[in-house]
Design an enzyme around this catalytic site. Structure first.
Site, PDB file in Angstrom:
ATOM      1  N   GLU A   1     -11.291  -0.785  -3.654  1.00  0.00           N
ATOM      2  CA  GLU A   1     -10.542  -0.140  -2.574  1.00  0.00           C
ATOM      3  C   GLU A   1      -9.311   0.549  -3.154  1.00  0.00           C
ATOM      4  OE1 GLU A   1      -9.491  -3.406   0.009  1.00  0.00           O
ATOM      5  OE2 GLU A   1      -7.736  -3.951  -1.195  1.00  0.00           O
TER       6      GLU A   1
ATOM      7  N   ASP B   1       0.832  -1.212   0.000  1.00  0.00           N
ATOM      8  CA  ASP B   1       0.000   0.000   0.000  1.00  0.00           C
ATOM      9  C   ASP B   1       0.865   1.260   0.000  1.00  0.00           C
ATOM     10  OD1 ASP B   1      -2.001  -1.956   0.471  1.00  0.00           O
ATOM     11  OD2 ASP B   1      -1.755  -1.711   2.641  1.00  0.00           O
TER      12      ASP B   1
END
Length: 331
Positions: free
Chosen positions: A200, A20
């Site tokens: 997401e 991420d």
């Protein structure tokens, strides 16, 4: 699990075992890096004068999870932003539980630092970023567009089947949403529903008269992939009808390149101040023992963002020509 080469297309990652990833280039000319750490227990920031320098930069731990309560487990996907003269970190956190039932009951939070150097300054918890529902929420990003500040995130709507959809709202300050909250994407296509029904990891970029939001979909193993939303730059971004979704994924596992489960990207700019860079994580092997979330080998890669002839981000070409940015020669 044996030793694996951590390379895509023969190129080593910028930073190993950081999922991420988020890279921000500040007005001081330095690059700042945050990401999920394999232990999911803290937020680190790295700083360097070049992209490549981030690989050797010493991380500063600016915040650690609480011992108990809603900020005590699975610290995920931090982003670092500079807004109105202060630093902000957005992240998601869950809570500890003897039965583990709460480990994936995430909410979104904000930290603030008013000092010039976010690695050395004091960070203050601004609390939960509250949305229309008290439900699983994560992967927040923020951006300024046409004079307004927006917040985009992933959340579970209790009335909609699936794990998370993408939403957008304006902000009244860097930790408070205001006005309507609009769903702009949900996992309604087959490639977004493998393992989990997920949209997401949103990332915003503008080019010319269009804006784009790249996002990630499906489970976090080799099925993880990227989709793309686009809208006119002068459209009402809070109107769901303004956004068009690509009917096919824009980046997927590529076994020939040795890239598995690419996604959760962001965009930054090269040292020339103009060239867009594509920042993403991926694994370099397919088979995972146990839960993919606890496999630490999602690595951070960075490459130049290429564009199609019709002006859209070309993620496949960007990765096919993967080449980590080099430091500019000093004069």
């Amino acid at each position: 699990m044996g030793v694996h080469q951590s390379e895509i297309n023969g190129v080593k990652p910028l930073i190993e075992q950081r999922a991420d990833p988020f890279i921000y280039r500040h007005t001081d000319g330095c690059y700042y890096f945050v990401a999920s750490v394999p232990e999911y227990d803290r937020i680190e920031i790295r700083k360097a004068s070049t992209i490549q320098g981030l690989s050797e930069a010493v991380p500063a731990v600016v915040w650690r999870k609480h011992e108990t309560g809603m900020l005590s487990a699975n610290i995920w996907a931090p982003e670092l932003h500079f807004i109105d003269g202060k630093w902000y970190v957005y992240f998601a956190a869950a809570h500890t539980s003897e039965t583990n039932e709460g480990l994936f009951d995430h909410r979104m939070y904000a930290l603030e630092c008013g000092d010039a150097d976010p690695l050395e300054g004091e960070w203050v918890e601004k609390g939960q970023v509250r949305t229309a529902w008290e439900s699983f929420a994560l992967d927040a990003t923020t951006f300024e567009h046409n004079g307004d500040r927006y917040y985009v995130w992933a959340q579970k709507d209790p009335d909609i089947e699936g794990n998370s959809n993408l939403y957008i709202s304006k902000m009244s300050n860097p930790w408070t949403l205001t006005g309507k909250q609009t769903m702009i994407a949900m996992p309604d296509l087959d490639w977004e529903r493998i393992g989990f029904k997920v949209n997401e990891g949103a990332a915003f970029i503008r080019r010319g008269d269009r804006v784009f939001i790249a996002y990630s979909a499906s489970a976090t193993d080799f099925n993880y992939c990227m989709g793309l939303l686009e809208a006119s730059a002068d459209a009402d971004l809070l109107d769901a009808a303004s956004w068009d979704k690509s009917p096919v994924p824009v980046l997927t596992t590529d076994e020939l390149l040795g890239m598995y489960g690419p996604g959760h990207n962001n965009f930054t700019v090269a040292e020339d101040g103009e060239t867009a860079l594509f920042v993403f994580h991926a694994r370099t092997y397919k088979e995972i023992v146990g839960d993919p979330l606890y496999d630490p080998n999602r690595h951070t890669f960075v490459t130049e963002l290429l564009w199609t002839e019709d002006g859209r981000p070309d993620f496949r070409a960007s990765v096919a020509g993967l080449q980590l940015p080099h430091e500019e020669a000093s004069s």
